[in-house]
Design a protein around this motif. Structure first.
Motif, PDB file in Angstrom:
ATOM      1  N   TRP A  25      47.029  91.311 -55.583  1.00  0.00           N
ATOM      2  CA  TRP A  25      46.830  91.170 -56.771  1.00  0.00           C
ATOM      3  C   TRP A  25      45.968  89.819 -57.016  1.00  0.00           C
ATOM      4  O   TRP A  25      44.809  89.649 -57.564  1.00  0.00           O
ATOM      5  N   LYS A  26      46.571  88.771 -56.509  1.00  0.00           N
ATOM      6  CA  LYS A  26      46.150  87.404 -56.604  1.00  0.00           C
ATOM      7  C   LYS A  26      44.801  87.201 -55.758  1.00  0.00           C
ATOM      8  O   LYS A  26      44.031  86.519 -56.224  1.00  0.00           O
ATOM      9  N   GLY A  32      37.235  87.389 -57.987  1.00  0.00           N
ATOM     10  CA  GLY A  32      36.392  87.815 -59.138  1.00  0.00           C
ATOM     11  C   GLY A  32      36.495  89.273 -59.546  1.00  0.00           C
ATOM     12  O   GLY A  32      35.769  89.767 -60.396  1.00  0.00           O
ATOM     13  N   LEU A  33      37.559  90.162 -58.708  1.00  0.00           N
ATOM     14  CA  LEU A  33      37.724  91.250 -58.996  1.00  0.00           C
ATOM     15  C   LEU A  33      39.048  91.744 -59.960  1.00  0.00           C
ATOM     16  O   LEU A  33      39.802  90.818 -60.013  1.00  0.00           O
ATOM     17  N   PRO A  34      39.190  92.777 -60.302  1.00  0.00           N
ATOM     18  CA  PRO A  34      40.243  93.097 -61.115  1.00  0.00           C
ATOM     19  C   PRO A  34      41.639  92.937 -60.222  1.00  0.00           C
ATOM     20  O   PRO A  34      41.624  93.893 -59.359  1.00  0.00           O
ATOM     21  N   GLY A  35      42.610  92.230 -60.438  1.00  0.00           N
ATOM     22  CA  GLY A  35      43.871  92.142 -59.691  1.00  0.00           C
ATOM     23  C   GLY A  35      44.476  93.304 -59.679  1.00  0.00           C
ATOM     24  O   GLY A  35      45.206  93.787 -58.704  1.00  0.00           O
ATOM     25  N   TRP A  36      44.468  94.152 -60.907  1.00  0.00           N
ATOM     26  CA  TRP A  36      45.508  95.238 -60.916  1.00  0.00           C
ATOM     27  C   TRP A  36      44.917  96.597 -60.138  1.00  0.00           C
ATOM     28  O   TRP A  36      45.896  97.410 -59.936  1.00  0.00           O
ATOM     29  N   GLY A  37      43.837  96.258 -59.664  1.00  0.00           N
ATOM     30  CA  GLY A  37      43.190  97.354 -58.672  1.00  0.00           C
ATOM     31  C   GLY A  37      44.219  97.453 -57.384  1.00  0.00           C
ATOM     32  O   GLY A  37      43.920  98.304 -56.769  1.00  0.00           O
ATOM     33  N   ALA A  38      44.818  96.133 -57.386  1.00  0.00           N
ATOM     34  CA  ALA A  38      45.709  96.211 -56.045  1.00  0.00           C
ATOM     35  C   ALA A  38      46.955  97.232 -55.867  1.00  0.00           C
ATOM     36  O   ALA A  38      47.140  97.857 -54.723  1.00  0.00           O
ATOM     37  N   ILE A  39      47.339  97.669 -57.057  1.00  0.00           N
ATOM     38  CA  ILE A  39      48.298  98.813 -57.099  1.00  0.00           C
ATOM     39  C   ILE A  39      47.793 100.327 -57.393  1.00  0.00           C
ATOM     40  O   ILE A  39      48.633 101.049 -57.321  1.00  0.00           O
ATOM     41  N   LEU A  47      38.155  98.002 -53.306  1.00  0.00           N
ATOM     42  CA  LEU A  47      37.989  96.786 -53.826  1.00  0.00           C
ATOM     43  C   LEU A  47      38.008  95.708 -52.520  1.00  0.00           C
ATOM     44  O   LEU A  47      37.182  94.782 -52.556  1.00  0.00           O
ATOM     45  N   PHE A  48      39.154  95.969 -51.697  1.00  0.00           N
ATOM     46  CA  PHE A  48      39.198  95.140 -50.497  1.00  0.00           C
ATOM     47  C   PHE A  48      37.947  95.192 -49.643  1.00  0.00           C
ATOM     48  O   PHE A  48      37.470  94.389 -48.973  1.00  0.00           O
ATOM     49  N   TRP A  49      37.466  96.486 -49.592  1.00  0.00           N
ATOM     50  CA  TRP A  49      36.267  96.528 -49.016  1.00  0.00           C
ATOM     51  C   TRP A  49      35.087  95.750 -49.516  1.00  0.00           C
ATOM     52  O   TRP A  49      34.200  95.114 -48.661  1.00  0.00           O
ATOM     53  N   GLN A  78      38.263  90.752 -41.694  1.00  0.00           N
ATOM     54  CA  GLN A  78      37.254  90.325 -42.403  1.00  0.00           C
ATOM     55  C   GLN A  78      37.397  89.796 -43.684  1.00  0.00           C
ATOM     56  O   GLN A  78      36.755  88.957 -44.099  1.00  0.00           O
ATOM     57  N   ILE A  79      38.562  90.107 -44.258  1.00  0.00           N
ATOM     58  CA  ILE A  79      39.020  89.554 -45.579  1.00  0.00           C
ATOM     59  C   ILE A  79      39.525  88.180 -44.990  1.00  0.00           C
ATOM     60  O   ILE A  79      39.364  87.257 -45.864  1.00  0.00           O
ATOM     61  N   ALA A  80      40.336  87.995 -44.102  1.00  0.00           N
ATOM     62  CA  ALA A  80      40.749  86.760 -43.792  1.00  0.00           C
ATOM     63  C   ALA A  80      39.554  85.681 -43.502  1.00  0.00           C
ATOM     64  O   ALA A  80      39.695  84.552 -43.976  1.00  0.00           O
ATOM     65  N   GLU A  81      38.609  86.422 -42.803  1.00  0.00           N
ATOM     66  CA  GLU A  81      37.610  85.189 -42.614  1.00  0.00           C
ATOM     67  C   GLU A  81      36.538  84.832 -43.917  1.00  0.00           C
ATOM     68  O   GLU A  81      36.275  84.000 -43.947  1.00  0.00           O
ATOM     69  N   ARG A  82      36.645  85.886 -44.927  1.00  0.00           N
ATOM     70  CA  ARG A  82      36.013  85.558 -46.010  1.00  0.00           C
ATOM     71  C   ARG A  82      36.953  84.499 -46.797  1.00  0.00           C
ATOM     72  O   ARG A  82      36.038  83.821 -47.667  1.00  0.00           O
TER      73      ARG A  82
END
Length: 127
Positions: A25-26, A32-39, A47-49, A78-82
């Motif tokens: 979420w965090k 800058g994306l909606p954190g609630w989308g994680a659930i 969103l993670f893409w 890729q997320i880690a690298e970003r």
């Protein structure tokens, strides 16, 4: 396994899942994306893409059985690298989510990407 042991295992799994979701979420909020989308199932992959700023074929591969495990691993790297983290940190996101997502989301890492003003991906390479 005793009833008490099963209950303890259930509580541990529930706590780990809650920690992982809080970190995800965090992390999305940092990008800058909606954190609630994680659930939300499937939407969280989208969103993670977007956070990974990968190409479209990876998004499709996330929904192909068996192949999705490898695509998810690639996405985590890729997320880690970003966020300025290493490939090993990306592997940690996949293998130990309660720890690594919390570190990424609540730690000092900053997202080094750009979704542009319209929410679309920026095709230009980042510097």
């Amino acid at each position: 396994m005793s009833d008490l042991g099963a209950l303890a295992l259930f509580v541990a799994i529930l706590a780990g899942t809650a920690l992982a979701f809080a970190g995800m979420w965090k992390t999305l909020a940092k990008a800058g994306l909606p954190g609630w989308g994680a659930i939300v199932p499937a939407y969280n992959l989208y969103l993670f893409w977007k956070v990974s700023q990968s190409r479209e074929p990876l998004l499709v591969l996330l929904f192909v059985p068996f192949v999705s495990v490898f695509a998810l691993g690639f996405l985590c790297v890729q997320i880690a690298e970003r966020f300025g983290r290493s490939v090993l940190f990306g592997a940690g996101l996949l293998l130990f989510p309660p720890v690594f997502w919390v570190v990424l989301g609540f730690g000092g890492s900053e997202w080094k990407g750009d979704l542009g003003g319209s929410g679309e991906l920026d095709a230009s390479p980042s510097t």
